[in-house]
Write an enzyme that holds these catalytic residues in place. Structure first.
Site, PDB file in Angstrom:
ATOM      1  N   ASN A 124      -8.925  -1.257  11.260  1.00  0.00           N
ATOM      2  CA  ASN A 124      -8.039  -0.830  10.485  1.00  0.00           C
ATOM      3  C   ASN A 124      -7.303   0.275  11.501  1.00  0.00           C
ATOM      4  O   ASN A 124      -7.985   1.120  11.688  1.00  0.00           O
ATOM      5  CB  ASN A 124      -8.336   0.043   9.425  1.00  0.00           C
TER       6      ASN A 124
ATOM      7  N   ASP B 190     -14.777  -1.652  10.257  1.00  0.00           N
ATOM      8  CA  ASP B 190     -15.717  -2.083   9.145  1.00  0.00           C
ATOM      9  C   ASP B 190     -16.802  -3.144   9.802  1.00  0.00           C
ATOM     10  O   ASP B 190     -16.360  -4.060  10.468  1.00  0.00           O
ATOM     11  CB  ASP B 190     -15.091  -2.925   7.829  1.00  0.00           C
TER      12      ASP B 190
ATOM     13  N   SER C 231      -5.806  -8.880   1.858  1.00  0.00           N
ATOM     14  CA  SER C 231      -7.129  -9.367   2.032  1.00  0.00           C
ATOM     15  C   SER C 231      -8.078  -9.186   0.982  1.00  0.00           C
ATOM     16  O   SER C 231      -8.746 -10.053   0.194  1.00  0.00           O
ATOM     17  CB  SER C 231      -7.761  -9.249   3.342  1.00  0.00           C
TER      18      SER C 231
ATOM     19  N   ARG D  30     -10.433   2.596  12.318  1.00  0.00           N
ATOM     20  CA  ARG D  30     -11.717   2.565  11.686  1.00  0.00           C
ATOM     21  C   ARG D  30     -12.032   1.029  12.053  1.00  0.00           C
ATOM     22  O   ARG D  30     -11.391   0.230  11.718  1.00  0.00           O
ATOM     23  CB  ARG D  30     -11.533   2.738  10.273  1.00  0.00           C
TER      24      ARG D  30
ATOM     25  N   GLU E 255       0.739  -1.137  -0.070  1.00  0.00           N
ATOM     26  CA  GLU E 255      -0.033   0.053   0.015  1.00  0.00           C
ATOM     27  C   GLU E 255       0.742   1.344  -0.048  1.00  0.00           C
ATOM     28  O   GLU E 255       0.466   2.311   0.313  1.00  0.00           O
ATOM     29  CB  GLU E 255      -1.073   0.191   1.405  1.00  0.00           C
TER      30      GLU E 255
ATOM     31  N   TYR F 295     -12.102  -0.430  -5.652  1.00  0.00           N
ATOM     32  CA  TYR F 295     -10.978   0.315  -5.619  1.00  0.00           C
ATOM     33  C   TYR F 295     -10.971   1.205  -7.221  1.00  0.00           C
ATOM     34  O   TYR F 295      -9.915   1.833  -7.413  1.00  0.00           O
ATOM     35  CB  TYR F 295      -9.616  -0.650  -5.321  1.00  0.00           C
TER      36      TYR F 295
ATOM     37  N   GLY G 294      -6.741   4.948   5.721  1.00  0.00           N
ATOM     38  CA  GLY G 294      -6.235   5.952   4.715  1.00  0.00           C
ATOM     39  C   GLY G 294      -6.678   7.333   5.067  1.00  0.00           C
ATOM     40  O   GLY G 294      -7.578   7.729   5.894  1.00  0.00           O
TER      41      GLY G 294
ATOM     42  N   GLU H 182     -13.697  -6.123  10.746  1.00  0.00           N
ATOM     43  CA  GLU H 182     -12.137  -5.907  10.979  1.00  0.00           C
ATOM     44  C   GLU H 182     -12.072  -4.496  11.459  1.00  0.00           C
ATOM     45  O   GLU H 182     -12.634  -3.620  11.261  1.00  0.00           O
ATOM     46  CB  GLU H 182     -11.353  -6.097   9.503  1.00  0.00           C
TER      47      GLU H 182
HETATM   48  N1  LIG Z   1     -18.619 -12.092   6.053  1.00  0.00           N
HETATM   49  C1  LIG Z   1     -18.861 -11.264   5.106  1.00  0.00           C
HETATM   50  N2  LIG Z   1     -19.850 -11.294   4.523  1.00  0.00           N
HETATM   51  C2  LIG Z   1     -20.099 -10.373   3.613  1.00  0.00           C
HETATM   52  N3  LIG Z   1     -19.113  -9.435   2.863  1.00  0.00           N
HETATM   53  C3  LIG Z   1     -18.089  -9.502   3.443  1.00  0.00           C
HETATM   54  C4  LIG Z   1     -17.689 -10.367   4.626  1.00  0.00           C
HETATM   55  N4  LIG Z   1     -16.404 -10.349   5.023  1.00  0.00           N
HETATM   56  C5  LIG Z   1     -16.028  -9.244   4.072  1.00  0.00           C
HETATM   57  N5  LIG Z   1     -16.890  -8.740   3.125  1.00  0.00           N
HETATM   58  C6  LIG Z   1     -16.794  -7.846   1.988  1.00  0.00           C
HETATM   59  O1  LIG Z   1     -15.311  -7.531   1.708  1.00  0.00           O
HETATM   60  C7  LIG Z   1     -14.946  -6.672   2.194  1.00  0.00           C
HETATM   61  C8  LIG Z   1     -13.394  -6.469   2.537  1.00  0.00           C
HETATM   62  O2  LIG Z   1     -13.193  -7.508   3.633  1.00  0.00           O
HETATM   63  P1  LIG Z   1     -12.676  -7.061   5.083  1.00  0.00           P
HETATM   64  O3  LIG Z   1     -12.910  -7.987   5.898  1.00  0.00           O
HETATM   65  O4  LIG Z   1     -13.107  -5.536   5.609  1.00  0.00           O
HETATM   66  O5  LIG Z   1     -10.898  -7.011   4.625  1.00  0.00           O
HETATM   67  P2  LIG Z   1     -10.008  -6.006   3.818  1.00  0.00           P
HETATM   68  O6  LIG Z   1     -10.842  -4.437   3.926  1.00  0.00           O
HETATM   69  O7  LIG Z   1      -9.104  -5.975   4.822  1.00  0.00           O
HETATM   70  O8  LIG Z   1     -10.002  -6.226   2.652  1.00  0.00           O
HETATM   71  C9  LIG Z   1     -15.675  -5.727   3.210  1.00  0.00           C
HETATM   72  O9  LIG Z   1     -15.695  -4.447   2.806  1.00  0.00           O
HETATM   73  C10 LIG Z   1     -17.243  -6.509   2.750  1.00  0.00           C
HETATM   74  O10 LIG Z   1     -17.570  -5.773   1.347  1.00  0.00           O
HETATM   75 MG   LIG Z   2     -12.061  -3.602   5.437  1.00  0.00          MG
END
Ligand SMILES: Nc1ncnc2c1ncn2[C@@H]1O[C@H](COP(=O)(O)OP(=O)(O)O)[C@@H](O)[C@H]1O
Ligand SMILES: [Mg+2]
Length: 309
Positions: free
Chosen positions: A273, A258, A150, A256, A22, A217, A277, A271
């Site tokens: 952060n 999510d 991820s 932050r 990043e 993105y 950003g 998760e």
């Molecule tokens: N269990 C879940 N069910 C539905 N959507 C998910 C789930 N986990 C992740 N997502 C989707 O994937 C995106 C990225 O997942 P996240 O766990 O926030 O990891 P990162 O932001 O580190 O890539 C989330 O913003 C959401 O849109």
């Molecule tokens: Mg996320």
């Protein structure tokens, strides 16, 4: 602005760039922060740990650091440990909060042990009973790496037969632990923490759900809505859960979380952060604006939370 005035911060290093995937986003965050702090009269300077030795921070008389690094080597506790050893106050979470926050698996274990809602999950080992995993978590389900990368390693799995490939992508390609997670079918939000306060939630709306890296993105179709449209008491309830979740992980300063709501309106934490950003159109600055905190003031407020020990 703080009572002592922005000059009271001494010489400030804005840590940006670094070696993680990043890097480019970090440079954008860092340059935004640098400009804002300077506009506020802070004696701020750019410092890229990919180009300079961290020990130069002390030699060059830096009194505090604003961490605008993302991902490995900036957000995972290692840099925080080095700054602890150097005795230079830095923004954001400490060693433990940063390290745990970087690890989605251990984050979930801590939340679950304290009855905070996070989607049910299984750790995949390869050669798993794929049908059993699908039965246990239901379909569709999400497979993602537990650490960095991820977004790229994440798949939405619609049939048990797709699980081996999703596992390969998450675990093998990113040399990581793969997490299979119950799919949450509902709206997505992000909650920004500033000091002791959770700022207004932002609702994130991507065209076909937000799991897709492309949508998140590379397209302009994702909408970010703040105020998020939830009734005030529901938003307050979520903000309380978010603050508790943040503190439990040992996080501090700012960050932050999510989260998503399911069809029944029940929240599920995804998760944290710990070094989000900070570009002009990043999400924490958007939430701050909603309560009248400008981007420049936000940077000063974050700098005020700098700590050591
Ligand atoms: N269990 C879940 N069910 C539905 N959507 C998910 C789930 N986990 C992740 N997502 C989707 O994937 C995106 C990225 O997942 P996240 O766990 O926030 O990891 P990162 O932001 O580190 O890539 C989330 O913003 C959401 O849109
Ligand atoms: Mg996320």
């Amino acid at each position: 602005m703080s009572a002592r005035g922005t000059g009271g911060f001494g010489k400030v290093a804005v840590l940006m760039g670094g070696r993680s995937a990043e890097r480019e986003i970090s440079l954008m965050s860092g340059n935004g922060v640098l400009k804002a702090l300077r506009a506020k009269g802070v004696d701020a300077h750019a410092f890229d740990p990919a180009e300079r030795d961290l020990f130069e921070l002390r030699r060059d008389g830096f009194a505090r650091c604003f961490i605008a690094l993302h991902g490995r080597g900036g957000e995972d506790g290692t840099l925080q440990g080095a700054l602890e050893v150097l005795g230079i106050p830095y923004t954001g979470s400490g060693v433990m909060g940063s390290a745990i926050g970087m690890d989605k698996w251990r984050t979930k274990m801590i939340w679950l042990a304290n009855d905070l809602p996070t989607p049910r999950y299984r750790i995949l080992a390869g050669g798993d009973d794929w049908q059993g995993v699908a039965r246990d978590l239901g379909l569709p389900l999400i497979v993602k790496p537990a650490n960095e990368g991820s977004t790229l390693g994440l798949s939405r799995v619609k049939a048990a037969g797709e699980l081996p490939a999703a596992y390969e992508l998450a675990a093998t390609r990113f040399r990581d632990i793969a997490l299979a997670e119950q799919f949450i079918d509902g709206p997505e939000y992000t909650a920004s923490i500033l000091g002791e306060r959770v700022l207004p939630l932002i609702r994130i709306e991507a065209p076909q759900g937000n799991y897709d890296y492309q949508n998140k993105y590379f397209t302009d179709d994702t909408r970010y809505i703040c105020p998020c449209g939830l009734p005030p008491e529901k938003e307050a309830e979520l903000q309380a859960i978010v603050m508790a979740a943040f503190r439990l992980l040992g996080c501090r300063g700012w960050g932050r979380i999510d989260l998503m709501l399911d069809a029944g309106g029940k929240p599920w934490l995804l998760e944290v952060n710990t070094s989000p950003g900070m570009t002009g159109h990043s999400l924490v600055p958007m939430a701050a604006r909603a309560v009248g905190i400008s981007y420049e003031d936000l940077c000063v407020r974050i700098l005020e939370t700098a700590h050591v020990g």
